[in-house]
Design a protein around this motif. Sequence first.
Motif, PDB file in Angstrom:
ATOM      1  N   VAL A 104       0.836  -1.206   0.000  1.00  0.00           N
ATOM      2  CA  VAL A 104       0.000   0.000   0.000  1.00  0.00           C
ATOM      3  C   VAL A 104       0.877   1.265   0.000  1.00  0.00           C
ATOM      4  O   VAL A 104       0.584   2.229  -0.709  1.00  0.00           O
ATOM      5  N   ARG A 105       1.956   1.242   0.776  1.00  0.00           N
ATOM      6  CA  ARG A 105       2.862   2.398   0.756  1.00  0.00           C
ATOM      7  C   ARG A 105       3.470   2.581  -0.634  1.00  0.00           C
ATOM      8  O   ARG A 105       3.701   3.701  -1.082  1.00  0.00           O
ATOM      9  N   ALA A 106       3.745   1.453  -1.301  1.00  0.00           N
ATOM     10  CA  ALA A 106       4.314   1.520  -2.656  1.00  0.00           C
ATOM     11  C   ALA A 106       3.373   2.253  -3.594  1.00  0.00           C
ATOM     12  O   ALA A 106       3.814   3.007  -4.474  1.00  0.00           O
ATOM     13  N   GLU A 107       2.074   2.062  -3.403  1.00  0.00           N
ATOM     14  CA  GLU A 107       1.087   2.712  -4.262  1.00  0.00           C
ATOM     15  C   GLU A 107       1.173   4.232  -4.108  1.00  0.00           C
ATOM     16  O   GLU A 107       1.137   4.973  -5.092  1.00  0.00           O
ATOM     17  N   LEU A 108       1.288   4.687  -2.849  1.00  0.00           N
ATOM     18  CA  LEU A 108       1.410   6.126  -2.589  1.00  0.00           C
ATOM     19  C   LEU A 108       2.690   6.675  -3.234  1.00  0.00           C
ATOM     20  O   LEU A 108       2.656   7.708  -3.913  1.00  0.00           O
ATOM     21  N   THR A 126       5.472   9.867  -7.170  1.00  0.00           N
ATOM     22  CA  THR A 126       6.608   9.979  -8.089  1.00  0.00           C
ATOM     23  C   THR A 126       6.127  10.301  -9.503  1.00  0.00           C
ATOM     24  O   THR A 126       6.690  11.155 -10.186  1.00  0.00           O
ATOM     25  N   SER A 127       5.061   9.618  -9.910  1.00  0.00           N
ATOM     26  CA  SER A 127       4.516   9.824 -11.248  1.00  0.00           C
ATOM     27  C   SER A 127       4.003  11.259 -11.417  1.00  0.00           C
ATOM     28  O   SER A 127       4.264  11.917 -12.428  1.00  0.00           O
ATOM     29  N   GLU A 128       3.292  11.755 -10.404  1.00  0.00           N
ATOM     30  CA  GLU A 128       2.756  13.124 -10.466  1.00  0.00           C
ATOM     31  C   GLU A 128       3.883  14.151 -10.505  1.00  0.00           C
ATOM     32  O   GLU A 128       3.816  15.152 -11.213  1.00  0.00           O
ATOM     33  N   LEU A 129       4.941  13.891  -9.713  1.00  0.00           N
ATOM     34  CA  LEU A 129       6.062  14.839  -9.668  1.00  0.00           C
ATOM     35  C   LEU A 129       6.799  14.912 -11.007  1.00  0.00           C
ATOM     36  O   LEU A 129       7.350  15.948 -11.364  1.00  0.00           O
ATOM     37  N   GLN A 130       6.783  13.783 -11.740  1.00  0.00           N
ATOM     38  CA  GLN A 130       7.453  13.781 -13.047  1.00  0.00           C
ATOM     39  C   GLN A 130       6.723  14.687 -14.031  1.00  0.00           C
ATOM     40  O   GLN A 130       7.346  15.414 -14.796  1.00  0.00           O
ATOM     41  N   SER A 131       5.400  14.656 -13.985  1.00  0.00           N
ATOM     42  CA  SER A 131       4.634  15.492 -14.920  1.00  0.00           C
ATOM     43  C   SER A 131       4.442  16.908 -14.376  1.00  0.00           C
ATOM     44  O   SER A 131       4.182  17.836 -15.129  1.00  0.00           O
ATOM     45  N   ASN A 132       4.564  17.060 -13.061  1.00  0.00           N
ATOM     46  CA  ASN A 132       4.367  18.377 -12.460  1.00  0.00           C
ATOM     47  C   ASN A 132       5.393  18.599 -11.339  1.00  0.00           C
ATOM     48  O   ASN A 132       5.110  18.353 -10.166  1.00  0.00           O
ATOM     49  N   PRO A 133       6.599  19.078 -11.691  1.00  0.00           N
ATOM     50  CA  PRO A 133       7.662  19.236 -10.696  1.00  0.00           C
ATOM     51  C   PRO A 133       7.293  20.225  -9.579  1.00  0.00           C
ATOM     52  O   PRO A 133       7.886  20.173  -8.496  1.00  0.00           O
ATOM     53  N   LEU A 159       4.498  20.306  -8.058  1.00  0.00           N
ATOM     54  CA  LEU A 159       3.368  19.718  -7.309  1.00  0.00           C
ATOM     55  C   LEU A 159       3.509  20.002  -5.804  1.00  0.00           C
ATOM     56  O   LEU A 159       4.598  19.908  -5.244  1.00  0.00           O
ATOM     57  N   ASP A 160       2.381  20.344  -5.181  1.00  0.00           N
ATOM     58  CA  ASP A 160       2.348  20.499  -3.722  1.00  0.00           C
ATOM     59  C   ASP A 160       2.236  19.078  -3.130  1.00  0.00           C
ATOM     60  O   ASP A 160       1.147  18.509  -3.068  1.00  0.00           O
ATOM     61  N   ALA A 161       3.401  18.533  -2.724  1.00  0.00           N
ATOM     62  CA  ALA A 161       3.446  17.128  -2.298  1.00  0.00           C
ATOM     63  C   ALA A 161       2.579  16.882  -1.066  1.00  0.00           C
ATOM     64  O   ALA A 161       1.911  15.851  -0.970  1.00  0.00           O
ATOM     65  N   VAL A 162       2.591  17.824  -0.137  1.00  0.00           N
ATOM     66  CA  VAL A 162       1.800  17.661   1.090  1.00  0.00           C
ATOM     67  C   VAL A 162       0.319  17.571   0.737  1.00  0.00           C
ATOM     68  O   VAL A 162      -0.408  16.702   1.226  1.00  0.00           O
ATOM     69  N   ASN A 163      -0.106  18.451  -0.130  1.00  0.00           N
ATOM     70  CA  ASN A 163      -1.509  18.451  -0.556  1.00  0.00           C
ATOM     71  C   ASN A 163      -1.857  17.155  -1.290  1.00  0.00           C
ATOM     72  O   ASN A 163      -2.938  16.599  -1.111  1.00  0.00           O
ATOM     73  N   PHE A 164      -0.895  16.676  -2.099  1.00  0.00           N
ATOM     74  CA  PHE A 164      -1.112  15.435  -2.842  1.00  0.00           C
ATOM     75  C   PHE A 164      -1.335  14.267  -1.878  1.00  0.00           C
ATOM     76  O   PHE A 164      -2.259  13.469  -2.051  1.00  0.00           O
ATOM     77  N   VAL A 165      -0.480  14.196  -0.843  1.00  0.00           N
ATOM     78  CA  VAL A 165      -0.586  13.088   0.116  1.00  0.00           C
ATOM     79  C   VAL A 165      -1.894  13.197   0.903  1.00  0.00           C
ATOM     80  O   VAL A 165      -2.578  12.199   1.133  1.00  0.00           O
ATOM     81  N   ARG A 166      -2.245  14.436   1.291  1.00  0.00           N
ATOM     82  CA  ARG A 166      -3.521  14.625   2.011  1.00  0.00           C
ATOM     83  C   ARG A 166      -4.687  14.144   1.161  1.00  0.00           C
ATOM     84  O   ARG A 166      -5.595  13.470   1.639  1.00  0.00           O
TER      85      ARG A 166
END
Lengths: 170, 158
Positions: free
Chosen positions: B113-117, B122-129, B131-138
């Motif tokens: 499950v952690r691998a999925e996150l 990682t995929s989102e960051l590649q297309s959008n460097p 990216l608000d990572a904290v917001n993404f995880v929330r």
Amino acid sequence: MIVDFQMNSLTTVTESGPGTWSVELTAGDNLLGVSINLEIKAPTLDIRKSLITVKRDVMGVIPEMSSLAEKLVGVRVGPGMTKIVRELVGGPKGSDWISDLVLEAMEMLVNAITVQELEKAAIKGGEQIRASGDGPKIFLNDVVIGPEMIKVLGANPRLKDSCAAFQNID
Amino acid sequence: MDLKSMPIYSRMKSCGVQKQGESRRVVSGVLEDELYAMQCEISVDWPSRTIESVQARIKRFTTVRCVLAEPVFLKAEGWKIDSQVEGRIKKELGRNGCRHLAILMVDSIRSLVRAELVRNLTSELQSNPDLDAVNFVRTFFLENPELKTIMKLNPDNL
């Protein structure tokens, strides 16, 4: 084909002095890394020293742990430890992941202490086995604890019905 | 010589996660210590998060009855990975099978499950460097609240 996430952990127990054990657990995956050191003393098996070092926290979800680690001093390895450790180190102000690892470190001491007793039981009431999960060319088990000694060990209320080995043994 | 530094007990665990196509995740876990050697492989359908197959092997053990535990772990086939799965593995598979293998299975599911996150982030960051990572995880946890318990990440601390 290619693994894109890994978790590794290593726990070692050493006897640091007469009746004193040191348990060191290191665990990490792509997101988190931690090292836990506990010093535990007989006869009460209480934690005398506790150190938790967070080595990697990619997302920043783990709070400062040193003050929580200090709260573990005095906690005993034994019945009730799960609830106590989860309350002290886990929950919204701590880390549930780290509280699980602390419990794992404490359980490794139990395993370490149990080895000699299991060895004695295997010598006294051992039986040869060729199991399906073992082998088929090289077998990791030569002699394991047999049915009679399982009955003796299973009389311990902490072991009775605790797993497949100690269920329906009467 | 420092004989005191010689371990009297040592346990190693390792889990590796793979994505096999769009709809399958596979995790393999191994455990080795002085008393036990075990491994499990779990295949999960995604995004339904249903456990498709389980292979459980107890290689080194302590009693003649430990082998009775292996088939117990097949009961997990068909289970869904949700907030209850850790408890079910420990109670239904650990107590009726083997507590050590149950812990390895929980570690394996948690890794999956952690691998999925991590994969999604990682995929989102590649297309959008930017990216608000904290917001993404929330958002990930808002969309997958039932994974919070098994991941043990305390996203409220973000």
